[in-house]
Write a protein that holds these residues in place. Structure first.
Motif, PDB file in Angstrom:
ATOM      1  N   PRO A 165       0.802  -1.225   0.000  1.00  0.00           N
ATOM      2  CA  PRO A 165       0.000   0.000   0.000  1.00  0.00           C
ATOM      3  C   PRO A 165       0.845   1.290   0.000  1.00  0.00           C
ATOM      4  N   ILE A 166       1.986   1.273   0.647  1.00  0.00           N
ATOM      5  CA  ILE A 166       2.850   2.462   0.677  1.00  0.00           C
ATOM      6  C   ILE A 166       3.431   2.716  -0.713  1.00  0.00           C
ATOM      7  N   VAL A 167       3.897   1.648  -1.369  1.00  0.00           N
ATOM      8  CA  VAL A 167       4.434   1.776  -2.724  1.00  0.00           C
ATOM      9  C   VAL A 167       3.329   2.241  -3.674  1.00  0.00           C
ATOM     10  N   LYS A 168       2.131   1.678  -3.533  1.00  0.00           N
ATOM     11  CA  LYS A 168       0.996   2.050  -4.389  1.00  0.00           C
ATOM     12  C   LYS A 168       0.681   3.539  -4.253  1.00  0.00           C
ATOM     13  N   GLU A 169       0.643   4.035  -2.990  1.00  0.00           N
ATOM     14  CA  GLU A 169       0.343   5.453  -2.770  1.00  0.00           C
ATOM     15  C   GLU A 169       1.462   6.338  -3.316  1.00  0.00           C
ATOM     16  N   THR A 170       2.708   5.925  -3.126  1.00  0.00           N
ATOM     17  CA  THR A 170       3.850   6.702  -3.613  1.00  0.00           C
ATOM     18  C   THR A 170       3.830   6.794  -5.136  1.00  0.00           C
ATOM     19  N   LEU A 171       3.581   5.667  -5.802  1.00  0.00           N
ATOM     20  CA  LEU A 171       3.547   5.666  -7.270  1.00  0.00           C
ATOM     21  C   LEU A 171       2.371   6.473  -7.811  1.00  0.00           C
ATOM     22  N   THR A 172       1.222   6.375  -7.159  1.00  0.00           N
ATOM     23  CA  THR A 172       0.063   7.156  -7.581  1.00  0.00           C
ATOM     24  C   THR A 172       0.353   8.649  -7.465  1.00  0.00           C
ATOM     25  N   ASN A 173       0.918   9.064  -6.326  1.00  0.00           N
ATOM     26  CA  ASN A 173       1.254  10.477  -6.122  1.00  0.00           C
ATOM     27  C   ASN A 173       2.291  10.951  -7.144  1.00  0.00           C
ATOM     28  N   ALA A 174       3.271  10.120  -7.439  1.00  0.00           N
ATOM     29  CA  ALA A 174       4.303  10.492  -8.415  1.00  0.00           C
ATOM     30  C   ALA A 174       3.687  10.682  -9.797  1.00  0.00           C
ATOM     31  N   ALA A 175       2.794   9.778 -10.189  1.00  0.00           N
ATOM     32  CA  ALA A 175       2.156   9.891 -11.505  1.00  0.00           C
ATOM     33  C   ALA A 175       1.254  11.123 -11.567  1.00  0.00           C
ATOM     34  N   VAL A 176       0.533  11.403 -10.488  1.00  0.00           N
ATOM     35  CA  VAL A 176      -0.345  12.579 -10.448  1.00  0.00           C
ATOM     36  C   VAL A 176       0.474  13.852 -10.616  1.00  0.00           C
ATOM     37  N   ILE A 177       1.606  13.931  -9.938  1.00  0.00           N
ATOM     38  CA  ILE A 177       2.445  15.128 -10.005  1.00  0.00           C
ATOM     39  C   ILE A 177       3.138  15.241 -11.361  1.00  0.00           C
ATOM     40  N   LEU A 178       3.727  14.158 -11.849  1.00  0.00           N
ATOM     41  CA  LEU A 178       4.486  14.209 -13.089  1.00  0.00           C
ATOM     42  C   LEU A 178       3.615  14.409 -14.325  1.00  0.00           C
ATOM     43  N   LEU A 179       2.422  13.814 -14.339  1.00  0.00           N
ATOM     44  CA  LEU A 179       1.575  13.856 -15.536  1.00  0.00           C
ATOM     45  C   LEU A 179       0.444  14.871 -15.433  1.00  0.00           C
ATOM     46  N   ASP A 180       0.264  15.466 -14.260  1.00  0.00           N
ATOM     47  CA  ASP A 180      -0.786  16.453 -14.026  1.00  0.00           C
ATOM     48  C   ASP A 180      -2.156  15.883 -14.399  1.00  0.00           C
ATOM     49  N   ILE A 181      -2.443  14.687 -13.839  1.00  0.00           N
ATOM     50  CA  ILE A 181      -3.739  14.041 -14.035  1.00  0.00           C
ATOM     51  C   ILE A 181      -4.311  13.708 -12.656  1.00  0.00           C
ATOM     52  N   PRO A 182      -5.623  13.552 -12.544  1.00  0.00           N
ATOM     53  CA  PRO A 182      -6.217  13.209 -11.249  1.00  0.00           C
ATOM     54  C   PRO A 182      -5.863  11.773 -10.835  1.00  0.00           C
ATOM     55  N   ALA A 183      -5.889  11.521  -9.530  1.00  0.00           N
ATOM     56  CA  ALA A 183      -5.488  10.215  -8.988  1.00  0.00           C
ATOM     57  C   ALA A 183      -6.376   9.081  -9.484  1.00  0.00           C
ATOM     58  N   HIS A 184      -7.641   9.352  -9.787  1.00  0.00           N
ATOM     59  CA  HIS A 184      -8.521   8.272 -10.244  1.00  0.00           C
ATOM     60  C   HIS A 184      -8.172   7.782 -11.654  1.00  0.00           C
ATOM     61  N   LYS A 185      -7.263   8.466 -12.337  1.00  0.00           N
ATOM     62  CA  LYS A 185      -6.822   8.029 -13.663  1.00  0.00           C
ATOM     63  C   LYS A 185      -5.489   7.287 -13.604  1.00  0.00           C
ATOM     64  N   VAL A 186      -5.038   6.959 -12.382  1.00  0.00           N
ATOM     65  CA  VAL A 186      -3.785   6.235 -12.188  1.00  0.00           C
ATOM     66  C   VAL A 186      -4.116   4.900 -11.527  1.00  0.00           C
ATOM     67  N   GLN A 187      -3.610   3.816 -12.083  1.00  0.00           N
ATOM     68  CA  GLN A 187      -3.816   2.493 -11.513  1.00  0.00           C
ATOM     69  C   GLN A 187      -2.458   1.831 -11.314  1.00  0.00           C
ATOM     70  N   VAL A 188      -2.190   1.371 -10.071  1.00  0.00           N
ATOM     71  CA  VAL A 188      -0.934   0.686  -9.759  1.00  0.00           C
ATOM     72  C   VAL A 188      -1.277  -0.760  -9.420  1.00  0.00           C
ATOM     73  N   VAL A 189      -0.608  -1.709 -10.095  1.00  0.00           N
ATOM     74  CA  VAL A 189      -0.831  -3.134  -9.849  1.00  0.00           C
ATOM     75  C   VAL A 189       0.504  -3.842  -9.713  1.00  0.00           C
ATOM     76  N   LYS A 190       0.446  -5.033  -9.088  1.00  0.00           N
ATOM     77  CA  LYS A 190       1.650  -5.843  -8.897  1.00  0.00           C
ATOM     78  C   LYS A 190       2.005  -6.541 -10.216  1.00  0.00           C
ATOM     79  N   MET A 191       3.313  -6.534 -10.498  1.00  0.00           N
ATOM     80  CA  MET A 191       3.817  -7.194 -11.693  1.00  0.00           C
ATOM     81  C   MET A 191       3.937  -8.692 -11.434  1.00  0.00           C
ATOM     82  N   LYS A 192       3.752  -9.524 -12.459  1.00  0.00           N
ATOM     83  CA  LYS A 192       3.920 -10.985 -12.331  1.00  0.00           C
ATOM     84  C   LYS A 192       5.321 -11.335 -11.935  1.00  0.00           C
TER      85      LYS A 192
END
Length: 192
Positions: A165-192
């Motif tokens: 959950p900490i990594v998920k929140e960190t990645l979501t926040n990074a994508a929101v800041i870098l791409l200037d998009i709302p958080a609901h347009k960012v999805q973080v999932v575990k890689m196989k």
């Protein structure tokens, strides 16, 4: 050499009969060659048009891929994230706004007749022309006022530790800041 001598031999009335045959055959050959060359040119134009569309599309794709690559490099350096893979969806393509010269004019005409009546007429004109600049090599190109890069619609981040959950929140926040998009347009999932 007999055929060559016969070709230039004069007929009974003084004309070169066989020479006219040669001229007619050559003229037909030139006509056939011209039409055959014209058909090839038209087919080449048909083949060029799809490649122009492909070039424009590939520029958009290369922008998308370049942005994905930069994000992957940046986000993979965040502590605890591990390996990442990013997929972006682009909403629109690049927009270029050119400088336009828009001269306009207005003329008003007032007419009066002998019985005391009057009539007004207004004539408005407006034209639009792209402003060009001359290059040192003699060519000209339009003046660009603004270029808008493609808009990112959403992002999917696949991360090795994407279930944390900490990594998920960190990645979501990074994508929101870098791409200037709302958080609901960012999805973080575990890689196989």
């Amino acid at each position: 050499m007999k055929w060559f001598d016969r070709l230039f031999k004069k007929g009974e009335d003084g004309t070169r009969v066989e020479l006219w045959y040669v001229v007619i055959i050559l003229a037909l050959g030139v006509i056939i060659f011209t039409f055959a060359n014209k058909n090839i040119t038209e087919s080449e134009v048909d083949n060029i048009q799809p490649s122009i569309d492909t070039v424009n599309t590939s520029k958009t794709i290369s922008y998308e891929e370049r942005l994905e690559s930069r994000l992957e490099d940046t986000i993979s350096n965040i502590h605890g994230v591990g390996k990442v893979d990013i997929l972006l969806t682009i909403e629109s393509s690049k927009e270029i706004v050119l400088n336009k010269d828009v001269p306009s004019g207005e003329s008003i005409m007032e007419e009066k007749d002998s019985s005391g009546g009057s009539r007004n007429s207004t004539d408005k004109t407006q034209s639009e022309e792209t402003v060009l600049t001359n290059n040192p090599d003699g060519s000209s190109e339009p003046i660009v006022l603004k270029e808008t890069m493609p808009i990112v619609q959403g992002v999917l981040i696949l991360a090795e530790n994407g279930d944390d959950p900490i990594v998920k929140e960190t990645l979501t926040n990074a994508a929101v800041i870098l791409l200037d998009i709302p958080a609901h347009k960012v999805q973080v999932v575990k890689m196989k």
